[in-house]
Design a protein around this motif. Structure first.
Motif, PDB file in Angstrom:
ATOM      1  N   UNK A 223     -14.227  59.637  44.485  1.00 48.12           N
ATOM      2  CA  UNK A 223     -14.295  60.350  45.771  1.00 48.12           C
ATOM      3  C   UNK A 223     -13.935  59.444  46.937  1.00 48.12           C
ATOM      4  N   UNK A 224     -13.393  58.262  46.623  1.00 50.59           N
ATOM      5  CA  UNK A 224     -13.096  57.283  47.676  1.00 50.59           C
ATOM      6  C   UNK A 224     -11.851  56.501  47.278  1.00 50.59           C
ATOM      7  N   UNK A 225     -10.812  56.594  48.080  1.00 53.90           N
ATOM      8  CA  UNK A 225      -9.556  55.906  47.785  1.00 53.90           C
ATOM      9  C   UNK A 225      -9.420  54.636  48.614  1.00 53.90           C
ATOM     10  N   UNK A 226      -9.012  53.555  47.968  1.00 54.08           N
ATOM     11  CA  UNK A 226      -8.665  52.354  48.702  1.00 54.08           C
ATOM     12  C   UNK A 226      -7.383  52.605  49.481  1.00 54.08           C
ATOM     13  N   UNK A 227      -7.342  52.121  50.712  1.00 59.34           N
ATOM     14  CA  UNK A 227      -6.159  52.325  51.541  1.00 59.34           C
ATOM     15  C   UNK A 227      -5.105  51.296  51.159  1.00 59.34           C
ATOM     16  N   UNK A 228      -3.914  51.728  50.801  1.00 60.50           N
ATOM     17  CA  UNK A 228      -2.885  50.818  50.292  1.00 60.50           C
ATOM     18  C   UNK A 228      -2.243  50.056  51.455  1.00 60.50           C
ATOM     19  N   UNK A 229      -2.990  49.091  51.998  1.00 59.00           N
ATOM     20  CA  UNK A 229      -2.486  48.310  53.136  1.00 59.00           C
ATOM     21  C   UNK A 229      -2.566  46.807  52.865  1.00 59.00           C
ATOM     22  N   UNK A 230      -2.872  46.419  51.623  1.00 56.94           N
ATOM     23  CA  UNK A 230      -2.981  45.008  51.261  1.00 56.94           C
ATOM     24  C   UNK A 230      -3.956  44.280  52.165  1.00 56.94           C
ATOM     25  N   UNK A 231      -5.098  44.880  52.390  1.00 53.27           N
ATOM     26  CA  UNK A 231      -6.119  44.278  53.232  1.00 53.27           C
ATOM     27  C   UNK A 231      -7.407  44.172  52.429  1.00 53.27           C
ATOM     28  N   UNK A 232      -7.928  42.970  52.252  1.00 51.74           N
ATOM     29  CA  UNK A 232      -9.167  42.751  51.520  1.00 51.74           C
ATOM     30  C   UNK A 232      -9.806  41.461  52.006  1.00 51.74           C
ATOM     31  N   UNK A 233     -11.085  41.278  51.649  1.00 44.92           N
ATOM     32  CA  UNK A 233     -11.765  40.036  52.007  1.00 44.92           C
ATOM     33  C   UNK A 233     -12.977  39.851  51.099  1.00 44.92           C
ATOM     34  N   UNK A 234     -13.278  38.596  50.764  1.00 43.45           N
ATOM     35  CA  UNK A 234     -14.435  38.270  49.950  1.00 43.45           C
ATOM     36  C   UNK A 234     -15.477  37.595  50.836  1.00 43.45           C
ATOM     37  N   UNK A 235     -16.678  38.168  50.884  1.00 38.46           N
ATOM     38  CA  UNK A 235     -17.765  37.614  51.690  1.00 38.46           C
ATOM     39  C   UNK A 235     -19.075  37.741  50.905  1.00 38.46           C
ATOM     40  N   UNK A 236     -19.758  36.619  50.708  1.00 40.48           N
ATOM     41  CA  UNK A 236     -21.090  36.616  50.092  1.00 40.48           C
ATOM     42  C   UNK A 236     -21.139  37.405  48.789  1.00 40.48           C
ATOM     43  N   UNK A 237     -20.187  37.149  47.910  1.00 39.13           N
ATOM     44  CA  UNK A 237     -20.220  37.742  46.582  1.00 39.13           C
ATOM     45  C   UNK A 237     -19.632  39.123  46.472  1.00 39.13           C
ATOM     46  N   UNK A 238     -19.072  39.662  47.555  1.00 40.69           N
ATOM     47  CA  UNK A 238     -18.563  41.033  47.553  1.00 40.69           C
ATOM     48  C   UNK A 238     -17.129  41.065  48.083  1.00 40.69           C
ATOM     49  N   UNK A 239     -16.260  41.824  47.397  1.00 39.07           N
ATOM     50  CA  UNK A 239     -14.899  42.081  47.869  1.00 39.07           C
ATOM     51  C   UNK A 239     -14.893  43.408  48.610  1.00 39.07           C
ATOM     52  N   UNK A 240     -14.261  43.427  49.775  1.00 35.45           N
ATOM     53  CA  UNK A 240     -14.178  44.638  50.596  1.00 35.45           C
ATOM     54  C   UNK A 240     -12.726  45.067  50.774  1.00 35.45           C
ATOM     55  N   UNK A 280      -7.583  50.994  59.759  1.00 35.04           N
ATOM     56  CA  UNK A 280      -8.629  49.998  59.565  1.00 35.04           C
ATOM     57  C   UNK A 280      -8.068  48.901  58.677  1.00 35.04           C
ATOM     58  N   UNK A 281      -8.272  47.673  59.043  1.00 33.86           N
ATOM     59  CA  UNK A 281      -7.914  46.556  58.173  1.00 33.86           C
ATOM     60  C   UNK A 281      -9.039  45.530  58.214  1.00 33.86           C
ATOM     61  N   UNK A 282      -9.026  44.618  57.247  1.00 32.07           N
ATOM     62  CA  UNK A 282     -10.073  43.607  57.140  1.00 32.07           C
ATOM     63  C   UNK A 282      -9.449  42.239  57.316  1.00 32.07           C
ATOM     64  N   UNK A 283     -10.017  41.452  58.212  1.00 30.44           N
ATOM     65  CA  UNK A 283      -9.469  40.125  58.498  1.00 30.44           C
ATOM     66  C   UNK A 283      -9.990  39.105  57.493  1.00 30.44           C
ATOM     67  N   UNK A 284      -9.093  38.254  56.971  1.00 29.17           N
ATOM     68  CA  UNK A 284      -9.521  37.158  56.102  1.00 29.17           C
ATOM     69  C   UNK A 284      -9.837  35.897  56.903  1.00 29.17           C
ATOM     70  N   UNK A 285      -9.628  35.949  58.216  1.00 25.90           N
ATOM     71  CA  UNK A 285     -10.138  34.896  59.097  1.00 25.90           C
ATOM     72  C   UNK A 285     -11.427  35.450  59.689  1.00 25.90           C
ATOM     73  N   UNK A 286     -12.561  34.958  59.234  1.00 28.33           N
ATOM     74  CA  UNK A 286     -13.843  35.589  59.531  1.00 28.33           C
ATOM     75  C   UNK A 286     -14.461  35.056  60.822  1.00 28.33           C
ATOM     76  N   UNK A 287     -15.233  35.907  61.484  1.00 29.81           N
ATOM     77  CA  UNK A 287     -16.012  35.505  62.648  1.00 29.81           C
ATOM     78  C   UNK A 287     -17.340  34.948  62.142  1.00 29.81           C
ATOM     79  N   UNK A 288     -17.583  33.666  62.394  1.00 27.44           N
ATOM     80  CA  UNK A 288     -18.801  32.964  61.944  1.00 27.44           C
ATOM     81  C   UNK A 288     -19.133  33.255  60.480  1.00 27.44           C
ATOM     82  N   UNK A 289     -18.102  33.369  59.651  1.00 28.46           N
ATOM     83  CA  UNK A 289     -18.296  33.567  58.228  1.00 28.46           C
ATOM     84  C   UNK A 289     -18.706  34.962  57.819  1.00 28.46           C
ATOM     85  N   UNK A 290     -18.733  35.925  58.751  1.00 29.86           N
ATOM     86  CA  UNK A 290     -19.158  37.287  58.455  1.00 29.86           C
ATOM     87  C   UNK A 290     -17.965  38.189  58.161  1.00 29.86           C
ATOM     88  N   UNK A 291     -18.224  39.284  57.459  1.00 31.33           N
ATOM     89  CA  UNK A 291     -17.187  40.272  57.222  1.00 31.33           C
ATOM     90  C   UNK A 291     -16.656  40.764  58.556  1.00 31.33           C
TER      91      UNK A 291
END
Length: 437
Positions: A223-240, A280-291
């Motif tokens: 019921x949830x599709x990943x948006x095909x924009x090549x945007x991802x990030x790994x933070x604290x054990x989780x990929x977003x 919506x996209x996810x930055x791999x340059x994090x603000x203070x190490x946060x998602x």
């Protein structure tokens, strides 16, 4: 009378206790650590051991608050000739002067320049794939610091396995890269989305230690599709990843790398136009190490950070808002050590930052406090995403012999192109060749 010689020569590094030697070696730059492998067989064995590699990675993680050991900026840029350029930047005040070039040993199997895409940067490792039409069959895990890479075996979810026919509407995929702290292992996650109506989404995981792909359950993905924009990030054990439910794009898809489970996260409802479909996209340059999430409205890019470390803690804060004069000309690609925003500007690219073939864009630095824009003197052009930015820390991961990584000596050697034996993928490339005639 001849003085008697000293039968007890001064102690050297080889006489140091193992624990002290470890502490000395991990504090050295990576290039110096590599040189130390030539000192002796004992040192070579020690440095290449899983214990030392893990200790070196942990020491850098624990000292991330030290300004002298902050992550550098990894920048991938496509030029007018559609060739890729990788650079590392360590000083925000001297962007060009602090630049160090990295030579990539890869080239796209498709033969189309610029189709090698970066989809993750973690612990000094860079994950790349040949994203021609987003099928993501050719995947590499690369450590440029030690000039070694892993050629990941071909995924198992092929056109044939997914029940798809090769062609322009066949199953695309999104990729993620993360670290399993429980198993001390790195994992690549691949989610395939069939175009066939009613066909289920499917996901598979490749763990470096297991050296094979295996399918994982993904109930939430139905019921949830990943948006095909090549945007991802790994933070604290989780990929977003950015995700959508129906036509709404105000969600994130999360994958816990340790227990290999998926979940869904909703973005704050008070955002402008939150009920509409927004980029919506996810930055791999994090603000203070946060998602760090980039949420676009018609006139701005809202940079959000997630305060909680777990998926259940859905606490968000706005870091800053970047004014976008023309959303068809500007794109935020990352941040620079929590101080400045990296902004891509161009003349004919669309909202998702995909300029038309051959169109030029420029990289700018935007100070969100003074609202001043500075040109960084790095023009680019290409077919898809021109710029990619991520936090990067040098490491010696992949140096261990048991990971079976491939070494390359000369960074200027002929790039590597892997051959993938997929009947239906070969049929796809044949189909594409026919369309270009």
């Amino acid at each position: 009378m001849k003085k008697a010689s000293n039968s007890n020569p001064a102690a050297g590094f080889g006489d140091l206790p193992r624990e002290i030697l470890l502490q000395i070696l991990v504090s050295l730059p990576v290039i110096s650590i590599l040189r130390c492998t030539a000192v002796s067989k004992v040192w070579n064995s020690l440095i290449r051991s899983s214990e030392f590699v893990s200790h070196h990675r942990s020491s850098f993680t624990l000292s991330s608050s030290n300004p002298d050991r902050r992550p550098s900026l990894l920048l991938r840029r496509l030029t007018a000739a559609s060739s890729e350029h990788f650079t590392l930047h360590s000083d925000p005040e001297r962007f060009a002067a602090s630049s160090v070039a990295i030579s990539s040993p890869f080239k796209p199997r498709s033969g189309i320049p610029g189709c090698i895409h970066v989809f993750g940067s973690l612990h000094g490792l860079i994950c790349l794939c040949d994203n021609f039409h987003m099928y993501a069959y050719t995947i590499y895990i690369w450590n440029p610091s030690v000039r070694r890479f892993i050629d990941v075996p071909s995924p198992t979810l092929t056109f044939r396995e997914m029940g798809e026919l090769a062609g322009p509407n066949s199953a695309p995929a999104v990729l993620g890269f993360g670290y399993d702290s429980n198993a001390d292992d790195y994992k690549v996650v691949r989610i395939a989305y069939p175009r066939t109506a009613g066909a289920p989404r499917r996901a598979e995981v490749y763990a470096l230690k297991e050296r094979q792909w295996r399918e994982v359950p993904i109930e939430v993905l139905q019921s949830c599709d990943g948006d095909i924009l090549w945007s991802q990030c790994f933070v604290d054990g989780i990929i977003y990843w950015p995700a959508k439910v129906g036509l709404r794009k105000n969600f994130l898809l999360a994958f816990d790398v340790n227990d290999e489970s998926f979940s869904r996260i909703e973005l704050p409802k008070e955002l402008p136009g939150a009920g509409e479909s927004r980029l919506i996209s996810i930055s791999e340059t994090k603000v203070t190490g946060l998602l760090t999430v980039l949420y676009y409205t018609a006139t701005s890019c809202e940079i959000l950070v997630k305060r909680g470390c777990s998926c259940a803690d859905n606490s968000w804060a706005r870091f800053c808002s970047v004014s976008i004069v023309d959303p068809t000309r500007e794109l935020v690609i990352g941040l620079w050590q929590d101080k400045e925003v990296l902004l891509q500007k161009g003349s004919e690219e669309d909202l998702v930052g995909r300029p038309r073939s051959g169109q030029e864009v420029v990289l700018c630095s935007y100070d969100h406090k003074t609202r001043q824009v500075e040109l960084l003197g790095m023009p680019g052009a290409g077919y898809l995403d021109v710029f990619y930015a991520a936090d990067y820390t040098e490491s010696i991961v992949l140096l261990e012999p048991e990971v079976c990584a491939v070494s390359y000596r000369d960074p200027e050697v002929e790039p590597i192109a892997r051959s993938v034996n997929f009947d239906l993928e070969d049929a796809h490339f044949k189909w594409c060749a026919e369309q270009r005639r």
